[in-house]
Design a protein around this motif. Structure first.
Motif, mmCIF file in Angstrom:
data_model
loop_
_atom_site.group_PDB
_atom_site.id
_atom_site.type_symbol
_atom_site.label_atom_id
_atom_site.label_comp_id
_atom_site.label_asym_id
_atom_site.label_seq_id
_atom_site.Cartn_x
_atom_site.Cartn_y
_atom_site.Cartn_z
ATOM 1 N N UNK A 17 0.844 -1.187 0.000
ATOM 2 C CA UNK A 17 0.000 0.000 0.000
ATOM 3 C C UNK A 17 0.878 1.236 0.000
ATOM 4 N N UNK A 18 0.416 2.276 -0.664
ATOM 5 C CA UNK A 18 1.163 3.526 -0.726
ATOM 6 C C UNK A 18 0.263 4.672 -0.315
ATOM 7 N N UNK A 19 0.839 5.753 0.138
ATOM 8 C CA UNK A 19 0.071 6.952 0.466
ATOM 9 C C UNK A 19 -0.403 7.612 -0.813
ATOM 10 N N UNK A 20 -1.607 8.102 -0.797
ATOM 11 C CA UNK A 20 -2.232 8.661 -1.992
ATOM 12 C C UNK A 20 -2.172 10.174 -1.970
ATOM 13 N N UNK A 21 -1.793 10.746 -3.097
ATOM 14 C CA UNK A 21 -1.870 12.196 -3.263
ATOM 15 C C UNK A 21 -2.360 12.450 -4.676
ATOM 16 N N UNK A 22 -3.488 13.157 -4.792
ATOM 17 C CA UNK A 22 -4.023 13.541 -6.082
ATOM 18 C C UNK A 22 -4.064 15.045 -6.153
ATOM 19 N N UNK A 23 -3.829 15.573 -7.335
ATOM 20 C CA UNK A 23 -3.847 17.018 -7.499
ATOM 21 C C UNK A 23 -5.251 17.594 -7.350
ATOM 22 N N UNK A 24 -6.239 16.935 -7.928
ATOM 23 C CA UNK A 24 -7.577 17.505 -7.968
ATOM 24 C C UNK A 24 -8.540 16.941 -6.926
ATOM 25 N N UNK A 25 -8.160 15.873 -6.253
ATOM 26 C CA UNK A 25 -9.060 15.235 -5.307
ATOM 27 C C UNK A 25 -8.462 15.334 -3.914
ATOM 28 N N UNK A 65 -4.902 5.145 -11.603
ATOM 29 C CA UNK A 65 -5.069 6.475 -10.999
ATOM 30 C C UNK A 65 -6.500 6.971 -11.185
ATOM 31 N N UNK A 66 -7.104 6.682 -12.348
ATOM 32 C CA UNK A 66 -8.472 7.124 -12.605
ATOM 33 C C UNK A 66 -9.457 6.493 -11.622
ATOM 34 N N UNK A 67 -9.312 5.194 -11.404
ATOM 35 C CA UNK A 67 -10.230 4.497 -10.502
ATOM 36 C C UNK A 67 -9.979 4.890 -9.054
ATOM 37 N N UNK A 68 -8.725 5.013 -8.666
ATOM 38 C CA UNK A 68 -8.401 5.422 -7.295
ATOM 39 C C UNK A 68 -8.935 6.826 -7.013
ATOM 40 N N UNK A 69 -8.734 7.750 -7.928
ATOM 41 C CA UNK A 69 -9.221 9.112 -7.746
ATOM 42 C C UNK A 69 -10.733 9.172 -7.678
#
Length: 151
Positions: free
Chosen positions: A2-10, A24-28
């Motif tokens: 598992x990794x920490x998540x960082x999204x620009x828009x979410x 990335x699309x599904x995770x976001x």
């Protein structure tokens, strides 16, 4: 892993984690679809052949999902779906484009104590890449650690 998540828009919670292999699309999309609790987003992976594409049955009344590997045909329930499956009338998940084969991932929304409170099944259509949350349901019992390995 598992990794920490960082999204620009979410907006992502500091404790969010996403398993290897979730697009990335599904995770976001899943992060955006759930409440503001921390989430663990796990990919659905066939336990028999390692496949990552599925046909999915969902029950959006009681909540629950069963997936069938498009590679080998093996079936598995998502989270605690099997416990209620006899009493439901599931339907096949389908994309608006008509596609029925999906990358699948599960967002487990976590309470402050780390227990699972909500299960959300997200699907990404193999044909056109569209993503959606096809079913979700509340978990109101404990312990729940076993659910985290049932994507």
């Amino acid at each position: 892993m598992l990794v920490r998540v960082v999204w620009n828009d979410v907006p992502a919670h500091v404790d969010d984690q996403v398993g290897d292999g979730v697009s990335a699309e599904l995770a976001g999309f899943l992060r955006d679809a759930v409440d503001d609790r921390p989430v663990r987003i796990a990919p659905s992976v066939c336990g028999v052949c390692g496949g990552r594409l599925f046909f999915v049955l969902v029950d959006d009344v009681e909540g629950g999902a069963e997936r069938e590997c498009s590679g080998c045909g093996s079936r598995a329930f998502v989270a605690d779906s099997e416990e209620f499956w006899e009493d439901v009338d599931p339907g096949a998940a389908a994309c608006p484009c008509g596609g029925e084969e999906f990358e699948a991932a599960v967002a487990f929304s976590l309470a402050d104590d780390g227990s699972v409170r909500w299960v959300t099944v997200g699907l990404r259509c193999r044909r056109d890449g569209a993503v959606g949350a096809y079913v979700d349901w509340k978990i109101d019992y404990g312990p729940t650690d076993h659910l985290l390995s049932m994507a």
